[in-house]
Design an enzyme around this catalytic site. Structure first.
Site, PDB file in Angstrom:
ATOM      1  N   VAL A  11       0.881  -1.163   0.090  1.00 51.67           N
ATOM      2  CA  VAL A  11       0.047   0.031  -0.051  1.00 51.67           C
ATOM      3  C   VAL A  11       0.657   1.392   0.049  1.00 51.67           C
ATOM      4  O   VAL A  11       0.545   2.130  -0.788  1.00 51.67           O
ATOM      5  CB  VAL A  11      -0.942  -0.113   1.262  1.00 51.67           C
ATOM      6  CG1 VAL A  11      -1.779   1.376   1.289  1.00 51.67           C
ATOM      7  CG2 VAL A  11      -1.950  -1.071   1.197  1.00 51.67           C
ATOM      8  N   CYS A 261      -5.809  -9.041   2.857  1.00 52.73           N
ATOM      9  CA  CYS A 261      -6.918  -8.470   3.190  1.00 52.73           C
ATOM     10  C   CYS A 261      -8.029  -9.249   3.916  1.00 52.73           C
ATOM     11  O   CYS A 261      -8.545  -9.010   5.174  1.00 52.73           O
ATOM     12  CB  CYS A 261      -7.160  -7.347   2.325  1.00 52.73           C
ATOM     13  SG  CYS A 261      -6.027  -6.249   1.936  1.00 52.73           S
TER      14      CYS A 261
END
Length: 454
Positions: A11, A261
């Site tokens: 990210v 995730c």
């Protein structure tokens, strides 16, 4: 705009590079000196298509830099983005230790009034208020700053595309000032922006991932029913997906979700609900279904062979999805562990994820890694397809069928059309579809054309 990104994982690195690409001056910080040295040379520590080319361009044009110094990262930043890891605790809750340390370091080095501190890490509802407290308690002098929540919705393997072509940008802010700064930061992307409270933005990320995980587990349960009712999950999913209220995304039956995730965020949301005495029964079921789905192919293999002791298994695909080297929560981990438990030996292949899997399962008499898929298949009793890489979907099935020891194919990603498999003569087990038993002309298999009537 001067932007600093704390953390250079998937990210943080993608966010920093893309923000530099649209004209910002970006400094990416990580406490890992070896990683920073690598990044300064334009080499990415993650496998992500296009990332190194974009890094090299922005390094050359002096819009992107890397450092281990919080002083360098914080001193002139208009926006500081927190993108550190929030791994799961043993009970499923999010571990905020790295986030707390980063926030405290920001507080110690913050010198510019008006800096916006943006949390992009996935965090439980209420965490941004803690971030604000951690920074305030660490300030060396009174400084005006604001915190904001800006959850990410990136998919590994297509993270750059997802940044530039996102469905929405969610920003949770405390004031019009914070909203204005972040809208200006993201304006070059020309993507719809939703402004909410801090708490709503934090919840949007968890709710989105939990819903998608639910969709995956739902279609896998339908696939399990299809196997028992002689229906075909590919047709069922296609028919469902044509309904605009449902849509075709995340209706691909297989061996469940993995990665960094979905497993982490579904467990965390169950824990968040438990903390306020709300039992999230639906999501608990989603997690159970996914866990059992990951080793569903082992059950099929046991049914077929009776015993796996002494059998040689070829594992094709180790990453949790194609186009990434990430093996976190990959079904391959559970499948390999279970095969070894039952006494099988393993030859494993993946285009990019072998180095990561070797850290968990070093080469030994029981498990070997190969440089090609065909090398893994040689002399195998059974083949497990666990990641739907393009090169795996393009395997030459007649060549496999002509091997001296014809292997049984267990396809956890439904990579092959049943008509193609039928012609090959391989014995084939997939998810939510009929078993093909090796006969080239299976009387149970009916040609239905394209499924539409004029």
């Amino acid at each position: 705009m001067k932007v600093s990104v704390i953390g250079t994982g998937y990210v943080g690195l993608v966010t920093g590079v893309c923000l530099a690409e649209v004209g910002n001056n970006v400094t990416c910080l990580d406490i890992d000196e070896e990683k920073i040295n690598m990044l300064q040379l334009g080499k990415s520590p993650i496998y992500e298509s296009g990332i190194e080319e974009m890094m090299e361009k922005n390094l050359h044009e002096n819009r992107l830099s890397f450092t281990t110094s919080y002083s360098t990262a914080c001193e002139r930043a208009d926006v500081i983005i927190l993108a550190v890891g929030t791994p799961s605790n043993p009970n499923g809750s999010a571990n905020l230790l790295y986030l707390q340390k980063a926030a405290e370091n920001i507080g110690k080095h913050l010198i510019k009034d008006g800096t916006i501190i943006v949390t992009k890490s996935t965090v439980p509802v209420g965490t941004n208020n803690k971030v604000k407290q951690w920074i305030q308690q660490s300030l060396t002098e009174p400084i005006f700053f604001e915190v904001a929540s800006n959850p990410e919705f990136l998919r590994e393997g297509s993270a750059i595309q997802d940044t530039f072509e996102a469905d929405r940008i969610v920003i949770g802010t405390e004031s019009r000032y914070g909203t204005h700064v972040l809208k200006e930061l993201y304006s070059p992307f020309q993507i719809p922006t939703l402004q909410t409270s801090l708490e709503s933005a934090e919840m949007i990320k968890y709710a989105s991932n939990a819903f998608l995980a639910t969709k995956i587990s739902f279609i896998n349960e339908i696939a399990n029913l299809c196997e028992k009712l002689d229906a075909d999950i590919e047709d069922v999913a296609k028919g469902m997906g044509m309904d605009q209220r449902i849509g075709p995304q995340f209706l691909k039956a297989g061996i469940g979700y993995g990665g960094s995730c979905f497993p982490k965020d579904t467990n965390a949301l169950v824990q968040i609900a438990g903390d306020i005495e709300h039992r999230f029964e639906l999501l608990e079921s989603v997690i159970r279904v996914n866990s059992s789905q990951q080793i569903k192919l082992i059950g099929k293999a046991l049914d077929h062979f009776g015993s796996l002791k002494g059998k040689k298994a070829a594992i094709l695909g180790l990453a949790f999805k194609p186009n990434t080297d990430d093996i976190r929560e990959s079904a391959a981990i559970e499948v390999i562990k279970t095969l070894l438990h039952y006494g099988a030996t393993v030859n494993a292949y993946d285009p990019v994820a072998i180095p990561n899997m070797k850290r968990l399962y070093p080469e030994s008499a029981e498990i070997q890694y190969t440089s090609t898929a065909y090398e893994a298949i040689a002399n195998a009793d059974m083949i497990f397809i666990l990641t739907d890489w393009e090169e795996i979907k393009e395997l030459n099935l007649p060549t496999i069928a002509e091997l001296e020891k014809k292997p049984v194919l267990f396809d956890g990603r439904n990579c092959f059309d049943l008509r193609t498999i039928q012609k090959s003569g391989l014995t084939y087990h997939s998810i939510g579809r009929q078993i093909l038993t090796g006969a080239r002309q299976d009387p149970k298999f009916v040609e239905y054309g394209d499924g539409f009537e004029n």
